[in-house]
Design an enzyme around this catalytic site. Structure first.
Site, PDB file in Angstrom:
ATOM      1  CB  SER A 193      33.233  45.083   9.621  1.00 37.91           C
ATOM      2  OG  SER A 193      31.845  45.162   9.433  1.00 37.91           O
ATOM      3  CE1 TYR A 230      31.765  40.297  11.194  1.00 36.17           C
ATOM      4  CE2 TYR A 230      30.469  42.269  11.646  1.00 36.17           C
ATOM      5  CZ  TYR A 230      31.296  41.535  10.808  1.00 36.17           C
ATOM      6  OH  TYR A 230      31.666  42.055   9.588  1.00 36.17           O
TER       7      TYR A 230
END
Length: 177
Positions: A17, A43
């Site tokens: 990502s 994350y």
């Protein structure tokens, strides 16, 4: 039949990502055991780890005819993500996560994954980070350029270090000859 013929040119595509930009892997404290937990750093660290995994898997898999790639699919609306954010976080992020300018539908989000699986542009290549159906150039952490990957997320030395840590954490080692 040799090792490379058995794999038939297999490709492993790992989903990463743009969020890898939030944090490199903290090898001294990967599980936030001695520092305050921050969900965005966690994350980012996980998405950086996904990219590094692909770099090292590509190196290890090459003798077997296996190539690996990390892919950023683009910004896809996520109901699950929205549920995990506070109201204040949602208000602070509308342009980043929910702007029509940047959001892709599911088919568009899948395009780079399919491209990385099938594109002849990637024949003989691997261990690269892809977005927008192309190979992303590596940049320094302070770069504002879009469609890029931070250099720490494709660093071969960090990739090996992560692999060793992963083997230790899961109690399983890649079979070496």
């Amino acid at each position: 039949m040799g090792r490379t013929e058995k794999a038939g040119g297999a490709r492993v595509v790992t989903l990463s990502s743009y969020g890898h930009r939030y944090s490199p892997v903290d090898f001294d404290d990967p599980n936030f055991g001695s520092r305050r937990y921050d969900k965005w750093k966690a994350y980012g660290q996980s998405k950086t780890a996904n990219a590094l995994f692909s770099v090292e898997l590509d190196r290890l898999g090459q003798p077997f005819g296996i190539r690996a790639f990390a892919v950023h699919p683009g910004r896809i609306p996520s109901a699950a993500l929205k549920r995990s954010l506070t109201f204040k976080e949602l208000l602070a992020m509308p342009l980043l996560l929910f702007s029509k300018v940047y959001v892709k539908n599911i088919q568009e989000g899948a395009a780079t994954q399919v491209w990385a699986t099938l594109s002849s542009q990637l024949d003989g290549r691997g261990g690269v980070y892809c977005t927008g159906c192309d190979i992303s150039p590596a940049v320094t952490p302070d770069s504002p350029l879009a469609n890029t990957v931070r250099d720490y997320a494709v660093d071969p030395d960090l990739a090996r270090k992560l692999w060793v840590l992963s083997e230790k954490l899961v109690g399983f080692a890649w079979p070496h000859e």
